[in-house]
Write a protein that holds these residues in place. Structure first.
Motif, short mmCIF file in Angstrom:
data_model
loop_
_atom_site.label_atom_id
_atom_site.label_comp_id
_atom_site.label_asym_id
_atom_site.label_seq_id
_atom_site.Cartn_x
_atom_site.Cartn_y
_atom_site.Cartn_z
N ILE A 1 0.58 -0.75 0.01
CA ILE A 1 0.06 0.35 0.54
C ILE A 1 0.95 0.75 0.01
CG2 ILE A 1 -1.85 1.39 1.62
CD1 ILE A 1 -3.09 -1.24 2.33
N GLY A 2 1.22 1.83 -0.79
CA GLY A 2 1.62 3.11 -1.60
C GLY A 2 0.85 4.11 -1.20
N ILE A 3 0.98 5.29 -0.15
CA ILE A 3 0.17 6.48 -0.35
C ILE A 3 1.01 7.73 -0.42
CG2 ILE A 3 -1.13 7.88 1.78
CD1 ILE A 3 -1.81 5.08 2.78
N VAL A 4 0.77 8.52 -1.54
CA VAL A 4 1.01 10.05 -2.03
C VAL A 4 0.50 11.08 -0.53
CG1 VAL A 4 1.37 11.60 -3.25
CG2 VAL A 4 1.43 9.09 -3.75
N TYR A 5 0.46 11.69 0.39
CA TYR A 5 0.31 12.70 1.24
C TYR A 5 0.23 14.13 0.60
CZ TYR A 5 0.19 8.73 4.97
OH TYR A 5 -0.18 7.66 5.76
N GLN A 6 -0.38 14.60 1.10
CA GLN A 6 -0.96 15.62 0.43
C GLN A 6 0.67 17.14 0.54
OE1 GLN A 6 -4.63 17.96 1.51
NE2 GLN A 6 -3.93 18.93 0.82
N ASP A 7 1.04 17.15 2.18
CA ASP A 7 2.36 17.56 2.40
C ASP A 7 3.17 16.88 1.84
OD1 ASP A 7 1.39 16.04 4.15
OD2 ASP A 7 2.50 17.46 6.31
N LEU A 8 4.82 17.46 0.97
CA LEU A 8 5.66 16.76 0.71
C LEU A 8 6.15 16.10 1.38
CD1 LEU A 8 6.48 18.63 -2.62
CD2 LEU A 8 5.80 16.88 -2.29
N SER A 9 7.45 14.61 1.78
CA SER A 9 8.71 14.22 2.31
C SER A 9 9.62 14.42 1.57
CB SER A 9 7.65 13.53 3.28
OG SER A 9 7.64 11.91 2.67
N LEU A 10 9.45 15.00 0.80
CA LEU A 10 11.73 14.92 -0.18
C LEU A 10 12.72 16.32 0.60
CD1 LEU A 10 9.98 15.86 -3.38
CD2 LEU A 10 10.66 13.77 -3.07
N VAL A 11 13.54 15.57 0.32
CA VAL A 11 14.42 16.10 1.31
C VAL A 11 15.64 16.99 -0.05
CG1 VAL A 11 16.89 15.89 1.98
CG2 VAL A 11 15.57 14.19 2.37
N PRO A 12 14.91 18.48 0.59
CA PRO A 12 15.19 19.12 -0.74
C PRO A 12 16.60 19.76 -1.48
CG PRO A 12 14.45 20.28 1.76
CD PRO A 12 14.12 19.06 1.84
N LEU B 1 -2.91 2.06 -4.94
CA LEU B 1 -1.99 3.41 -4.49
C LEU B 1 -3.06 4.09 -3.77
CD1 LEU B 1 0.45 5.93 -5.50
CD2 LEU B 1 -0.53 5.58 -7.28
N VAL B 2 -2.95 4.84 -3.18
CA VAL B 2 -3.67 5.95 -2.78
C VAL B 2 -3.21 7.33 -2.59
CG1 VAL B 2 -5.30 6.78 -0.21
CG2 VAL B 2 -4.15 4.19 -0.72
N LEU B 3 -3.81 8.58 -3.44
CA LEU B 3 -3.23 10.18 -3.61
C LEU B 3 -4.35 10.54 -3.47
CD1 LEU B 3 -3.26 8.10 -7.67
CD2 LEU B 3 -1.01 9.80 -6.89
N ASP B 4 -3.77 12.14 -1.88
CA ASP B 4 -4.70 12.82 -0.99
C ASP B 4 -4.16 14.17 -1.98
OD1 ASP B 4 -6.48 13.84 0.28
OD2 ASP B 4 -4.81 13.03 2.54
N GLU B 5 -5.20 13.91 -2.44
CA GLU B 5 -5.57 16.00 -3.64
C GLU B 5 -4.57 16.08 -3.87
OE1 GLU B 5 -7.72 18.87 -2.60
OE2 GLU B 5 -8.57 17.87 -1.15
N PRO B 6 -3.83 15.28 -4.97
CA PRO B 6 -2.29 15.26 -5.67
C PRO B 6 -2.69 16.76 -6.67
CG PRO B 6 -4.01 13.18 -6.68
CD PRO B 6 -4.76 13.92 -5.17
N THR B 7 -3.85 16.76 -7.34
CA THR B 7 -3.22 17.87 -8.19
C THR B 7 -4.01 19.35 -7.69
OG1 THR B 7 -5.49 17.40 -8.42
CG2 THR B 7 -4.90 16.86 -10.06
N ALA B 8 -3.82 19.01 -6.49
CA ALA B 8 -4.21 20.76 -5.56
C ALA B 8 -3.11 21.98 -6.16
CB ALA B 8 -4.32 20.72 -3.50
#
Lengths: 320, 337, 501
Positions: free
Chosen positions: C84-95, C165-172
């Motif tokens: 189960i892969g989830i893409v949350y609204q707030d990014l969790s990338l290392v800038p 795959l779960v996408l939470d408001e990916p196009t905002a």
């Protein structure tokens, strides 16, 4: 659009190679003022003199990239040197002394690391306290006196080998090569960048950050140990006042080389240029027959200018 | 070792009642100071004699004054490593001017002006150029000491001015019959400065802004607080106070020699930390810093009395700071939210 | 794969939070190779359901089946391991890391030495597969536009090869072009048999790409619909429910406000707000709404002087003014209250009183430059009583207060400053129902006293409830202006969705 893009690229080059240009100019000035400056003999002296700074600067690069500033290395050099000398005296074995010395550098760095990782205390405070107590212990153990250390291997480290070039210089070069390798090619290096850039996101990505922070401190401990050996070798003795102010030179070398203090980015080449800048400044000013005081003024001014330069060039490259 | 008694004292009083715990945690600095004072008095006879207490006050005076400025800078989330050099610059300039026969008032004013300007430089480097305070003040630490030495021509200079001697020697309420020397005037100056700054922090807009900026810089800016201006002013104040520290140093040593004040930045930061200020800003009180400085110099003085070699005192200071910070950290963690 | 056994099935999921039933016996299922929309209003229970699926929360009742077998997730890691892969609204990338390094952070291939070539190769493959060819694998993440970062975040999750795959408001945060790219990627994934759960408020997109939609309302399952046989208006009605028609009995009358206080002409903010012109009048409450990322927040922050790259003309009572900083905005009588109470609104270590007086301290200075603390206490005390802030005394630290009371303190500090225009961004976010009503009441009172109030919110009910006039942003433009007593909920939602009537 294209004009601003080229301006940006131009300022990027400026930021990346500006200090190198300044270094070349400075070498030119010192050569003009003193014809002996740019001789092989003096270059050998210069590099050997500054090799402990160069080696500590390698570790400091990791510390600053990963956002764990370390003020303690110079004090740890003094303390571990004293321990080496004592063990050497008691056991008559230089080898055991070296082991004890390295044990101290690594143990103290890891201890600091534990306070930061487990205790959640600001690295600045932890290493500031260590700056005070490690130097204090070194002075206490010796009553302020130096202890002579005689050993062939040790002497060999800073003995002229090729012309005026001693093995210590090779060690410093090795430190940079290994440092660059670890920084660019291994997980420890990769996670240093990640930690310095965004610790929370790094943790979320599943990186065991505590473990890697401790490894960083241990690695720094090894480098500090090497710098300690060269320092003891150069003096022929373990002095409790040894390497005083070396941490400042190392930090400044990393920063004026262009590695941002906020961490998350940087490389060894910048540190090398910064460290050479400091080395040339120290040696060149000294050779002009200046007093330490005057050296300090010029050094201070040069450092502040270099800091302003890197601050503004970073701002330039960042503005889109 | 004496310092290890701190966390134990903390713990034993922790489990009684919530009220007591709150009292302890908000007055921990003072309680530690009292506990240490009692302990030292009981274990070393001459410790609590008035003359020795006056001695401690005199010994701590310079670092205590530097610590006022350092508290302010730490409150706004910065740090100033250049105070030791800046102190040296101020007393160097004043000493040279006095030596040339400049009136004391002018010499002092110029010394203080120089150290304030260094503070301004620090503030501009940090707030306008955007250089990290550790790095920027490290640069001025190196440069300013050199500048002072060059100005002094690298020589030792005696301070023979009558006013300085008067400041150094004068004691308040001496009782010669009981062999009590009296409270040192320098101590009075330090106390007055602390009083002034405790009032400034509590009763002026500046003080309120400093706490607001340290607590939440973004919120302060969105409230219309002139953040940069206040921060630069704070560095200037820190420089000015370093200058005052330099004057006290010149008066009490009577001689300005190379190396004077070197390393005092670390003792200063130690005093502020012992006073419970947080390096992240917004938390800390000037009056608690005074107690922190007192704790630090009580410990150093006690070690001298117990004939612990001076060389050990530095090591002990470092460990003391560490112990207090670690115990604060854990006391803070176990506190119910 | 037989259609009878769903890839994912959640049965009878129930979850309570203190004072609130977040989910009540909710069933939810996704087939392999299906894009399944999860829709409902804010607070309907979508996020809670997904957090249970992700192993963040445990459910009190109910089971989860994957391909027919019962699973139990006690941690996010366990859910990830189950595909189960989830893409949350707030990014969790290392800038500061590169695209490739981010995607493989924490699981770099290779032994002692990181196999950089493999990372780059696999990232290139992945990005090509996803149709993101123009993103350089070596680019440092924080130099990329937000939209591309969002796509990389999705790529990072896909690198785990999830089955669901779960996408939470990916196009905002995405513009039209990038949205199209993302939707194409999702179509490709659907063909590979991945089950996709798509959370969005953008019904046009949902109708475009999703196969089925599950509608939640107040923690309950409303229905599961086939998106081929439903219109956008029907979807809107399903999410609102019927009885909500009478919810907003706005007592608002927009005609009584005539005195223009603030005028905005051709406002542009970077490339987020492309065009907005409007006027705010004395004594009125204007609601500014739109889909997440439509530009309403940026408009509000630009008026307060805290956005970069702003152009346009701002006039206060006909006079052009320049607002380049918060300080300047406050001097022009404009105040901002944001949803980030703790980071932008309050100094948590300071007392209620000190927070309230912070912007107006100058008023409490005596001739001797000292603070008149008694006057200060009196003024703050008055505000505390007026706003009914529940605090033991004005001296307690503001961090000890509840969210609703903290919001009142922030409001209080602008009231004391006596500003003319108050801008609220999501004023009731994270605040319980009781405090919400109280804040609405206060907004009305303020407007009645002659303040000009701009409320930014994505919650259309809130907007309908309190506004006199409603501005709707759509993709960076001020698209519609309604009088609140002349608009139905469906009309408003249609405008927010960008449906032209």
């Amino acid at each position: 659009m294209s004009a601003s893009l080229s301006l940006r690229r131009y300022s990027q080059y400026f930021a990346e190679y500006g200090l190198l240009a300044a270094l070349v100019v400075m070498i030119g000035v010192f050569t003009a003022a003193n014809s002996r400056f740019l001789t092989l003999a003096n270059i050998g002296t210069l590099l050997e003199q500054e090799s402990p700074v160069l080696i500590v600067a390698v570790g400091m690069t990791f510390a600053i990239i990963s956002r764990n500033i370390d003020l303690a290395p110079a004090s740890i050099i003094a303390l571990s040197g004293v321990v080496l000398a004592f063990v050497n005296q008691w056991t008559g074995s230089f080898f055991l002394g070296v082991i004890a010395g390295f044990a101290v550098t690594i143990a103290v760095e890891v201890f600091n690391g534990l306070l930061i990782v487990r205790g959640g205390i600001n690295p600045l405070i932890v290493t500031l306290a260590c700056w005070i107590w490690a130097r204090g212990l070194a002075v206490s153990f010796t009553g302020g006196n130096s202890i002579v250390v005689q050993n062939n291997v040790l002497t060999f480290l800073t003995a002229p080998l090729l012309g005026n070039f001693s093995p210590a210089i090779l060690v410093a070069v090795l430190a940079f090569v290994i440092g660059a390798f670890i920084l660019n090619r291994t997980r420890l290096g990769r996670y240093s960048f990640a930690l310095g850039s965004d610790e929370r996101a790094t943790l979320q990505a599943g990186v065991p950050i505590g473990k890697y922070k401790l490894m960083l401190f241990a690695f720094f401990g090894v480098l500090v140990g090497v710098a300690m050996l060269i320092t003891v070798s150069r003096l022929g003795a373990a002095a409790p006042a040894a390497a005083y102010g070396l941490e400042l030179d190392a930090i400044v070398a990393v920063i004026i080389g262009g590695n941002p203090f906020q961490g998350g980015e940087g490389n060894m080449r910048r540190t090398l240029v910064g460290a050479l800048f400091i080395a040339v400044l120290n040696n060149g000013l000294g050779n002009l027959g200046m007093l330490d005081a005057q050296i300090a003024v010029y050094k201070g001014v040069a450092i502040i200018l270099a800091l302003l330069f890197s601050a503004f060039s970073q701002r330039l490259t960042r503005s889109k | 070792m004496s310092a290890s008694s701190l966390p134990i004292a903390h713990r034993s009083e922790n489990n009684t009642s919530a009220k007591l715990r709150r009292f302890v945690s908000s007055n921990s600095t003072l309680l530690v100071a009292i506990a240490l004072f009692l302990f030292f008095s009981l274990t070393a006879q001459p410790f609590s004699t008035p003359n020795n207490v006056f001695n401690i006050v005199r010994q701590m005076s310079v670092v205590a004054v530097l610590a006022i400025g350092m508290t302010l800078v730490i409150l706004i989330g910065g740090i100033d490593l250049s105070v030791g050099s800046n102190l040296f610059l101020a007393c160097g300039i004043t000493a040279v001017l006095l030596d040339r026969g400049t009136p004391a008032v002018t010499a002092i004013a110029l010394g203080l002006l120089a150290s304030s300007l260094v503070g301004l430089l620090n503030g501009l480097l940090v707030e306008i150029a955007g250089i990290s305070p550790v790095i920027a003040t490290l640069g001025t630490l190196i440069g300013v000491r050199g500048l002072a030495l060059v100005y002094m021509n690298n020589a030792q200079i005696r301070v023979t001015d009558a006013f300085f001697e008067w400041v150094a020697i004068t004691r308040i309420f001496p009782i010669p019959s009981a062999n009590i020397t009296g409270f040192p005037l320098i101590g009075v100056i330090v106390l007055v400065l602390f009083l002034i700054f405790a009032l400034v922090m509590r009763w002026t807009i500046y003080g309120r802004y400093v706490y607001a900026i340290g607590g939440n810089e973004t919120a302060a800016r969105l409230c219309g607080v002139p953040v940069k201006f206040v921060k630069v002013c704070t560095y200037v104040l820190c420089g000015f106070l370093a200058g005052i520290g330099g004057m006290l140093m010149a008066a009490s040593t009577g001689i300005v020699s190379p190396g004077l004040g070197a390393g005092s930045e670390f003792y200063t930061i130690a005093a502020v930390m012992l006073g419970g200020a947080s390096l992240t800003g917004g938390i800390g009180r000037v009056e608690k810093t005074l107690i922190g400085a007192f704790i630090l110099y009580m410990v150093l003085n006690y070690m001298t009395i117990r004939r612990i070699p001076t060389e050990w005192q530095q090591a002990a200071t470092g460990l003391l700071v560490l112990v207090v910070i670690v115990s604060n950290r854990f006391a803070g963690r176990s506190k119910p939210s | 794969m037989s259609a009878s056994v769903p890839l994912l099935e959640m049965r009878g999921i129930t979850k309570h939070f203190p004072g609130l039933t977040a989910l009540d016996q909710v069933d939810f299922s996704v087939q392999a190779g299906e894009i399944h929309a999860l829709i409902g209003q804010n607070g309907a229970g979508k996020s809670t359901l997904m957090k249970i699926l992700a192993g963040v929360y445990g459910a009190e009742q109910g089971q989860i089946f994957i391909e027919g077998s019962l699973v139990h997730f006690d941690s996010p890691r366990a859910a990830l391991a189950a595909g189960i892969g989830i893409v949350y609204q707030d990014l969790s990338l290392v800038p500061k890391l590169s695209v490739a390094d981010n995607i493989f952070l924490g699981r770099e291939p290779g032994g002692l030495v990181i196999d950089e070539a493999a990372i780059l190769q696999r990232t290139t493959d992945l990005l090509r597969q996803l149709g993101m060819k123009d993103i350089s694998t070596r680019a440092i993440v924080d130099t990329l536009p937000l939209a591309q970062q969002q796509l990389i975040e999705i790529a990072k999750v896909l690198a785990y090869r999830p089955r669901i795959l779960v996408l939470d408001e990916p196009t905002a945060a995405l513009a039209e072009e990038e949205t199209a790219l993302l939707l194409n990627i999702l179509r490709g994934l659907r063909q590979q048999g991945i089950g996709i759960i798509y959370i969005s408020h953008r019904f046009l997109e949902i109708l475009d790409i999703c196969d089925r939609a599950t509608v939640l309302r107040n923690g309950q399952l409303v229905t599961v619909v086939d998106t081929t046989s439903i219109t956008e208006h029907e979807l809107i009605e399903l999410t609102i429910g019927e009885k909500l028609q009478d919810f907003f009995q706005s007592d608002a009358h927009s005609d009584q406000h005539s005195e223009t206080v603030l005028e905005v002409e051709q406002l542009r903010v970077g490339n987020v707000v492309r065009s907005a012109s409007f006027a705010l009048k004395r004594g009125e409450i204007v609601g500014l709404t739109g889909l997440l990322g439509a530009g309403q927040n940026e408009v509000a922050r630009a008026l307060f002087g805290v956005m970069p790259e702003v152009s346009g003309v701002l006039k206060r009572r006909g006079q052009p003014i320049f607002v380049g900083s918060a300080r300047a905005a406050i001097k022009q009588g404009i105040g901002l209250l944001t949803e980030h109470r703790k980071t932008e609104g309050l100094v948590l270590e300071m007392s209620v009183q000190e927070n309230i007086t912070l912007p107006s301290l100058r008023r409490f200075v005596s001739a001797a430059a000292l603070l008149l603390r008694r006057n200060e206490t009196r003024a703050a005390g008055k505000i505390v009583t007026e706003l009914r802030v529940k605090a033991a005394t004005p001296e307690v630290k503001v961090e000890t207060l509840s969210g609703g009371n903290q919001q009142k303190v922030i409001l209080g500090k602008w009231l004391l400053r006596d500003l003319e225009v108050l801008i609220f961004i999501s004023p009731t976010q994270g605040i319980d129902v009781g405090a919400k009503a109280e804040i609405y009441q206060q907004l009305r009172e303020l407007a009645a006293q002659g303040k000009t109030i701009l409320v930014v919110s994505e919650d259309h009910l809130e907007i309908l409830n309190i506004s006199h006039r409603i501005f709707v942003m759509y993709r960076g433009e001020l698209a519609r202006i309604f009088a609140a007593n002349a608009v139905t909920e469906t009309e408003l939602l249609a405008a927010i969705q960008g449906v032209t009537a």
